[in-house]
Design an enzyme around this catalytic site. Structure first.
Site, PDB file in Angstrom:
ATOM      1  N   GLU A  85      -1.738   8.015  39.712  1.00  0.00           N
ATOM      2  CA  GLU A  85      -2.184   8.367  38.367  1.00  0.00           C
ATOM      3  C   GLU A  85      -3.507   7.729  37.993  1.00  0.00           C
ATOM      4  O   GLU A  85      -4.346   8.353  37.346  1.00  0.00           O
ATOM      5  CB  GLU A  85      -1.119   8.006  37.332  1.00  0.00           C
ATOM      6  CG  GLU A  85       0.157   8.846  37.415  1.00  0.00           C
ATOM      7  CD  GLU A  85      -0.100  10.338  37.263  1.00  0.00           C
ATOM      8  OE1 GLU A  85      -1.146  10.725  36.712  1.00  0.00           O
ATOM      9  OE2 GLU A  85       0.767  11.124  37.714  1.00  0.00           O
ATOM     10  N   TYR A 127      -1.519   8.575  28.425  1.00  0.00           N
ATOM     11  CA  TYR A 127      -1.232   9.567  29.455  1.00  0.00           C
ATOM     12  C   TYR A 127      -0.495   8.927  30.633  1.00  0.00           C
ATOM     13  O   TYR A 127       0.566   9.402  31.059  1.00  0.00           O
ATOM     14  CB  TYR A 127      -2.523  10.255  29.977  1.00  0.00           C
ATOM     15  CG  TYR A 127      -2.224  10.929  31.281  1.00  0.00           C
ATOM     16  CD1 TYR A 127      -1.590  12.163  31.313  1.00  0.00           C
ATOM     17  CD2 TYR A 127      -2.463  10.273  32.506  1.00  0.00           C
ATOM     18  CE1 TYR A 127      -1.206  12.749  32.502  1.00  0.00           C
ATOM     19  CE2 TYR A 127      -2.084  10.856  33.706  1.00  0.00           C
ATOM     20  CZ  TYR A 127      -1.458  12.093  33.691  1.00  0.00           C
ATOM     21  OH  TYR A 127      -1.056  12.648  34.864  1.00  0.00           O
ATOM     22  N   ASP A 184      -2.915  15.630  29.127  1.00  0.00           N
ATOM     23  CA  ASP A 184      -4.177  15.524  29.868  1.00  0.00           C
ATOM     24  C   ASP A 184      -5.006  16.774  29.587  1.00  0.00           C
ATOM     25  O   ASP A 184      -4.641  17.592  28.734  1.00  0.00           O
ATOM     26  CB  ASP A 184      -3.903  15.367  31.369  1.00  0.00           C
ATOM     27  CG  ASP A 184      -3.447  16.674  31.991  1.00  0.00           C
ATOM     28  OD1 ASP A 184      -2.863  17.503  31.266  1.00  0.00           O
ATOM     29  OD2 ASP A 184      -3.676  16.876  33.199  1.00  0.00           O
TER      30      ASP A 184
END
Length: 347
Positions: free
Chosen positions: A33, A116, A134
């Site tokens: 991520e 996020y 996102d």
DNA sequence: AAAACGGGGAA
DNA sequence: TTCCCAGTTTT
């Protein structure tokens, strides 16, 4: 069928096989991520594989030297991500005994982990009910609901955040989050989305109103400023002088050649009149290396010039951040793209 | 509320 | 050129 049912059905048929989807390990998910922040999957992939192989767990990551992490990160951009990852890994070892957190609030405490990323790790590792938001989700929702509120305004972020959470499939948070992001990346693309085969066509406000190419709305940022960098290649007996950049500017802590910045483009004779240049090299004449290099960043345009200078002409002897390095050790220094490109071509 | 922070691919 | 990418942090 509901929105989430359609998205999930589409996903079952079109999902991308990505290595970080094979695991529920929060450390591995975190690795992917952070690397994928503002980075396309294809660009981040080799970096993910490299980091996963080099640091199979958070303890190994935390034990590494920051220089090694920066070197592996070299070329990916947004280098603060790498430094924050190192801090975060140490925090996990010290505060969580090496047990990577999976709770949303605990994740938010980690440097480099924002809303996020916290939602992504929580949902993918434990199926916790947190919706990711996102670029893909902004786009899909703004089109589906026909929302013209700018996605990068404060009000817009708040609105879309609430909406994303409402749309989340609470029975399958992990898959739903993966699904809506893949849907945005593959089907509801920024340019030329494939509306003709879209499973949301019937209910999509943008499609029904021919607004697809107008959404999402995004406020324009400030335009880039120009900067002029003069790099000096100073070699001495198989060594070359390198300088480490400081904090508070682009490419923090990365290595480059000793550099002088000017506000205007300078010809060689103008450069030689520059006071800082004279303090460094007196009246030594620099040999121009190649043409000006234009290096574009998202918020500044850098025009770089490289010059060769004899080591003997260097007047300054004690610059803390300047040091000679063996040519064969140059690849051990983390350099930004402008410099690594030059080094590849010239050394 | 804005600006800073990289690099690259696509149109 | 312009836009945007599995955003976050700082000002």
């Amino acid at each position: 069928m509901s929105f989430s049912e359609r998205i999930l059905t589409w996903y079952a048929a079109h999902k991308r096989a990505l290595p970080w989807r094979e695991t529920k390990n929060p450390y591995v998910i975190w690795l992917s991520e952070i690397i994928l922040q503002q980075t396309r999957v294809e660009q981040g992939m080799p970096y993910f594989l490299r980091f996963f192989e080099t640091f199979p767990n958070v303890t190994k990551f935390a034990a590494a030297e920051e220089s090694e992490i920066l070197r592996l990160w070299q070329g990916l951009g947004y280098y603060s991500r790498a430094r924050n990852m190192h801090r975060a890994s140490k925090q996990v070892v010290e505060l969580h005994a090496g047990d990577f957190p999976t709770a949303y609030q605990a994740l938010l405490e980690l440097p480099g982990v924002g809303e996020y990323t916290a939602a992504a790790i929580a949902a993918f590792s434990k199926n916790s009910p947190h919706a990711v938001l996102d670029g893909n989700v902004f786009r899909v929702l703004s089109r589906y609901f026909g929302i013209h509120e700018p996605i990068n305004s404060t009000a817009g972020k708040k609105l879309f955040s609430k909406l994303a959470q409402e749309m989340l499939d609470r029975d399958h948070p992990g898959d739903y989050n993966q699904a809506i992001m893949d849907f945005g990346a593959l089907q509801c693309k920024p340019k030329n989305p494939d509306c003709s085969t879209c499973v949301l066509q019937i209910d999509c406000v943008a499609y029904q109103g021919s607004l697809v190419d107008q959404l999402p709305v995004k406020l324009k940022g400030k335009k880039s400023r120009d900067r002029f960098f003069h790099y000096f290649v100073i070699e001495k007996e198989g060594e070359v002088m390198m300088s480490q950049r400081g904090e508070g500017d682009v490419w923090a802590n990365l290595f480059e050649f000793p550099m002088l910045e000017t506000t205007e483009r300078l010809a060689v004779d103008q450069l030689m009149e520059n006071e800082a240049y004279q303090q460094l090299f007196g009246d030594a004449v620099p040999a121009v290396l190649g043409a000006e290099v234009k290096h574009l960043l998202s918020h500044q345009n850098i025009y770089a010039r490289f010059y060769k200078l004899p080591a003997e002409s260097l007047q300054i002897t004690k610059k803390r951040e300047w040091n000679y390095y063996l040519l064969e050790n140059l690849d051990k220094l983390a350099k930004h793209k402008l410099i690594s490109s030059f080094v590849e071509q010239n050394f």
